[in-house]
Structure formats: structure tokens, C-alpha cells
Write an enzyme that holds these catalytic residues in place. Sequence first.
Site, PDB file in Angstrom:
ATOM      1  N   ARG A  47       0.819  -1.209   0.000  1.00  0.00           N
ATOM      2  CA  ARG A  47       0.000   0.000   0.000  1.00  0.00           C
ATOM      3  C   ARG A  47       0.855   1.262   0.000  1.00  0.00           C
ATOM      4  O   ARG A  47       0.521   2.241  -0.669  1.00  0.00           O
ATOM      5  CB  ARG A  47      -0.965  -0.023   1.190  1.00  0.00           C
ATOM      6  CG  ARG A  47      -2.119  -0.975   0.951  1.00  0.00           C
ATOM      7  CD  ARG A  47      -2.997  -1.201   2.157  1.00  0.00           C
ATOM      8  NE  ARG A  47      -4.124  -2.044   1.765  1.00  0.00           N
ATOM      9  CZ  ARG A  47      -4.991  -2.585   2.605  1.00  0.00           C
ATOM     10  NH1 ARG A  47      -4.858  -2.380   3.908  1.00  0.00           N
ATOM     11  NH2 ARG A  47      -5.983  -3.330   2.169  1.00  0.00           N
ATOM     12  N   TYR A  85      -6.257  -1.144  -6.914  1.00  0.00           N
ATOM     13  CA  TYR A  85      -5.707  -2.373  -6.323  1.00  0.00           C
ATOM     14  C   TYR A  85      -5.037  -2.124  -4.969  1.00  0.00           C
ATOM     15  O   TYR A  85      -4.861  -1.004  -4.552  1.00  0.00           O
ATOM     16  CB  TYR A  85      -4.804  -3.138  -7.280  1.00  0.00           C
ATOM     17  CG  TYR A  85      -3.551  -2.520  -7.834  1.00  0.00           C
ATOM     18  CD1 TYR A  85      -2.993  -1.353  -7.353  1.00  0.00           C
ATOM     19  CD2 TYR A  85      -2.891  -3.159  -8.894  1.00  0.00           C
ATOM     20  CE1 TYR A  85      -1.837  -0.840  -7.875  1.00  0.00           C
ATOM     21  CE2 TYR A  85      -1.729  -2.646  -9.430  1.00  0.00           C
ATOM     22  CZ  TYR A  85      -1.197  -1.489  -8.919  1.00  0.00           C
ATOM     23  OH  TYR A  85      -0.036  -0.979  -9.452  1.00  0.00           O
ATOM     24  N   GLU A  86      -4.736  -3.231  -4.284  1.00  0.00           N
ATOM     25  CA  GLU A  86      -4.271  -3.229  -2.890  1.00  0.00           C
ATOM     26  C   GLU A  86      -5.283  -2.556  -1.968  1.00  0.00           C
ATOM     27  O   GLU A  86      -4.920  -1.909  -0.988  1.00  0.00           O
ATOM     28  CB  GLU A  86      -2.901  -2.551  -2.770  1.00  0.00           C
ATOM     29  CG  GLU A  86      -1.824  -3.117  -3.651  1.00  0.00           C
ATOM     30  CD  GLU A  86      -1.676  -4.626  -3.543  1.00  0.00           C
ATOM     31  OE1 GLU A  86      -2.069  -5.200  -2.499  1.00  0.00           O
ATOM     32  OE2 GLU A  86      -1.180  -5.242  -4.497  1.00  0.00           O
ATOM     33  N   GLY A  87      -6.549  -2.737  -2.276  1.00  0.00           N
ATOM     34  CA  GLY A  87      -7.619  -2.136  -1.499  1.00  0.00           C
ATOM     35  C   GLY A  87      -8.059  -0.845  -2.138  1.00  0.00           C
ATOM     36  O   GLY A  87      -7.322   0.156  -2.115  1.00  0.00           O
TER      37      GLY A  87
END
Length: 586
Positions: A294, A434-436
Amino acid sequence: MADYMPPLRDMAFLLHDVLRIAESPTPGYAELDPDTTAAILEEAGRIARDVLAPLNAVGDREGCVLENGVVRTPSGFREAFELMREGGWPALDCDPEHGGQGMPYVIATAVGEMQVSANMAFNMYQGLAHGAYSAIRAHGSEEQKALYLPKLASCVWTGTMNLTEPHCGTDLGLLRAKAEPQGDGSYRITGQKIFISAGEHDLAENIVHLVLAKIPGGPEGVKGISLFIVPKFLPDAGGGVGARNGLSCGKLEEKMGIHGNATCVMNYDGATGYLLGEAHKGLRAMFTMMNEARIGVGLQGLAQAAAAYHVAAAYARDRLQGRAVTGPENPSGPADPIIVHPDIRRLLLDQKAFVEGGRAFVLWAASLVDAHVRGGDTAAEGLVSLLTPVVKGFLTDKGFESCVAAQQVLGGHGYIEEWGLSQFVRDSRIAMIYEGANGVQALDLVGRKLSQDGGRHLMAFFETVKTFIRENETEDALKTGFLDPLKSASKDLQAAAMFFMQEGMKNPNEALTGSTDFLHLFGHTALGLMWARMAKAAIAGDEPFHAEKLATGRYYMARQLPATKLHLARILSGAEPVMALPAEAF
């Protein structure tokens, strides 16, 4: 299109005049004198400019190709990856015990920005390997560390993270991938994962997949998820590449951007996997990789904005169009360069102020990681935990916005492929997802991070701001242009947090509908702090660079930081405007 130019002067200013890393008590920082960091960053910048950047458009144009189960990466990627591997760049901050160079994370972050600016899709291959390295280092057995870490550090083997399934993205409790125990201690992994970056390629001799799956009979939901090491090729007795495992790339996704990186559908058909960490504790182990990722994704948003800004600024200085309203500034030419026009200046300053403030923010966050990991500073650990969703969400939202602004500077030329702005816009867009996805980052910030450890880390951030203001309030050159706007923004952030505490307990929607506004309010306040710190350092200098830094900082404080009041007003409006419309009315 303008050639990529590494921001070496700005990085040196941030590392040595603002963060003053060589004076820090963090172990390893004393060796980071200006000559040492300059040597590292100059060579990294040269490779980014001369090797990686020329392949950026190639990767975008050619993309990856799936042939007989093998993904072929774009022309030049293999040679560039070998050069990076031979130079030890993927292992810059890895442990020397595993073949790494042991450099602090803050230096790896500065190097990473240049690599991502030059070629985001290429950088992802080594970035994911680093994430797998970190997860196995934190949670693996001694045997797993000895086998995998040296190969992942060097990128002889690369890594991936496998979370998402066709029916299951953010809500991992719904995943269906199974891991059936075998008599030899291994597991039989069955299921399908999608959106797997670098899932299959021809750059490394093996790919180490970290796969979330459920062991039959375990707890329901997320409490029953475990994490497994599932290599493409099973290691042989000597730790080399052995038999092919029961997994394959079913297809490559056709995407808006990052064409040079292989985004795969991965099929696990009874593949052999090995438990990483404890059974049913897979999310904890995977989050080691995800939290690192992140911050890395936040860096992607910043880095793409930095590259796009460089192109836009060069274009604006050269493109002749119209005349300045105050009179010709290029009287010998047919028109003035467009940089004379106030609205072009606005677009460029929005980008410049964000990029330079965001660069300071992400390097500060990296220094907090070092303070925790190298120095055992638990306060730094708590603060970086609080800031991680802000780094990821704010820098990628604003990074994409900045790329669009750069595209706007070029007008029609920004919309065609020749100048490369379209690629920056397309590539940067994924970083918000992406990655949340960024909405999830905002929910994490408001729903979990604000109250973490009794709100101690949020209070620590406020205290950091207050201390800086108090220590510098007699500095007239800072007060009006920097300290007063920062104090106002910090009060807005405190008011928003207080609203959540007072109203959120009664109705959670009161907090959740304002979560994205809070993330942006926090991001602006953090960049305000960074600009105030940069201004303090710049006042002590007498170069044109320092005068430019102060002018850019004043622009941010006057034109961007007041956005905190807009975000606060939205937050205070509560849930009713957002939730009033019935679902069937959409």
C-alpha cells in the site's frame, strides 16, 4: 516527448535538509551522508532514465503475450531485468544475511520513485518479489527463509500475492480456494485467483505465489483463511528448480493500462503448497505484504504524477500559442509559450505542489518505517499504521488527478499517444483500485485507524503538527504563509475527528459517508505539514532552488490547503444527503 529526468536535487534536499537523515538516531542512518546517497541515487536515476524509461512505451504498445502457458514480456524487459538483478537493485534494502545490501527503506523508496516514474509496469515484477520476501521473512519457518529469501531478494525467483477470486474481492471471507492437508505436511491447493500481477512471465526461473485458501474444517469467514507458499516449480533437494507444480495461467486480463505487466487468471489444480505462518491466520501474514504494497502503491500514484508533470512542464515552456494578456513575452516569435498563460500556470503549479509535497510525505512515512523496523520505535509504528491508508488513498487519488492535469496542459497532444500522457493517465488509474480500493482505505482509516490504541496515534499526529508550529512561531517568514494555514487545516482535521467520535457511535453511517472526505482532509493536512517543514529548510538556503521551493509552497498553502474546509463541510453534513435516496431510485 521529454526524456525522463530524475529529481535528484529535490531528493537530496528532502533527505538531508528536511528529514536530516544523517543526524537521525535510526540505526543505519548515520552512514547516509550526502555523498553516499548521491552516489546511490545518481546511478539509480541513470538506469531509470537510460534503461527503464525507453521501455515504458514499448511495454505499453506490445503488452504481454500468453503462448502455450508461458507469458512473454515486452521486448527489452528481460535484458533490463537481468541488469537490475546483476546490480543488486531489487535487494537494496534486503537483509545482507539473504544477499541484500541492508540499506534503509527510505533510500529504497527514493530509488523506487525513479524506477516507477520511468516504467511502472516493469517495476511491479521486482516490487511483488520484495513483498513476498517481506511476508516470508516475517512469518516463515527457518527452513522457508533459508530456501526462499535469498532467491526472492535477488529476483532470481519472483513473487506474487493471490487474494482475489471471481466472486470475491474486498470481502475475503467469501473465498473458496481450498487447501487440503497431505500426509507429508504439504497441502493440496485448488481454486482460481484473478487479477494476479506478475502471475506468469519469462523474467525469472521460478515464481513464488503466496495464496490465500481455506483448510477444510476451519472457522467460517476470514477467521478460517490460511496463507500458503505455492511455487510455480517445486524446489528440488538442493533448493533449485524442480518439477512443475499443478498451477497455470488461464488467461491474461485485457486492461486499461500497465500493459507491460502480466495480470493473470491463475488456476490451481491440486498444486502443492506449504503453510506460511499459522493455520487460519493467513490474513495477518498477508497483511505484512499488503501494508508494504500500500505504501508502494501510494508511491506509484506520486511517481506517475511526477513523470507526467515533467513532460507537461517541458511542453508548456516550448509550445507557442497566443500572447500573454500583459503583452508579448516572446516578441521575436509568432506567439508566446503557453506557460505565460495563468490557467496553464495553475495546472502546472497544482501538479508541482502536489508532487513535491507528496514526495516529502512518502519519504517521511518511509523514515517512520525505518524508525520502527530498525530502531524498535513503537510510536513510529503506530503513526505509520495510521498514515498508510492516507499515503495509499490520497497520493493515488491526487496522482491520477495530476496526470489528467498534465494531459490537459498538452491539449489535443495530450490525448494522442505520441507524447505519452495517455499512458501516464491509464497506468496511474489502477493505483486507486488495487491493494484495497481507495474507498476501502478511507473506511479503514475512519473505522479502524482513528480509534486504534485509544486514538493515541491520531493524537501523536496532532502533537507533531502543534510542536512544529510552536517551535517556529517566532519565524516571521513562516508564520503567515505556512504556519497559520497549517494550524487552520489541523483544526479542521480535529473537528472532523470529533464529529465522528460524537455522531459515529450513534449512527455509523455518519462517519462512513464522510470517510473519503476525511482521508483527503488528512492528506492535505499532512502535505501542509510537509510544505511547512520544507519552507523552514528552504528559508536557510540562498539558491534559486530554495526561492522556487518557497514560492511553490506558498501556492500549495494558499490554493490547495483550503480544501480542508470543503471536506469538513461535507463531513458535517452527515449521512442524510448520501443515504436519503432509496436504492431503487439509482
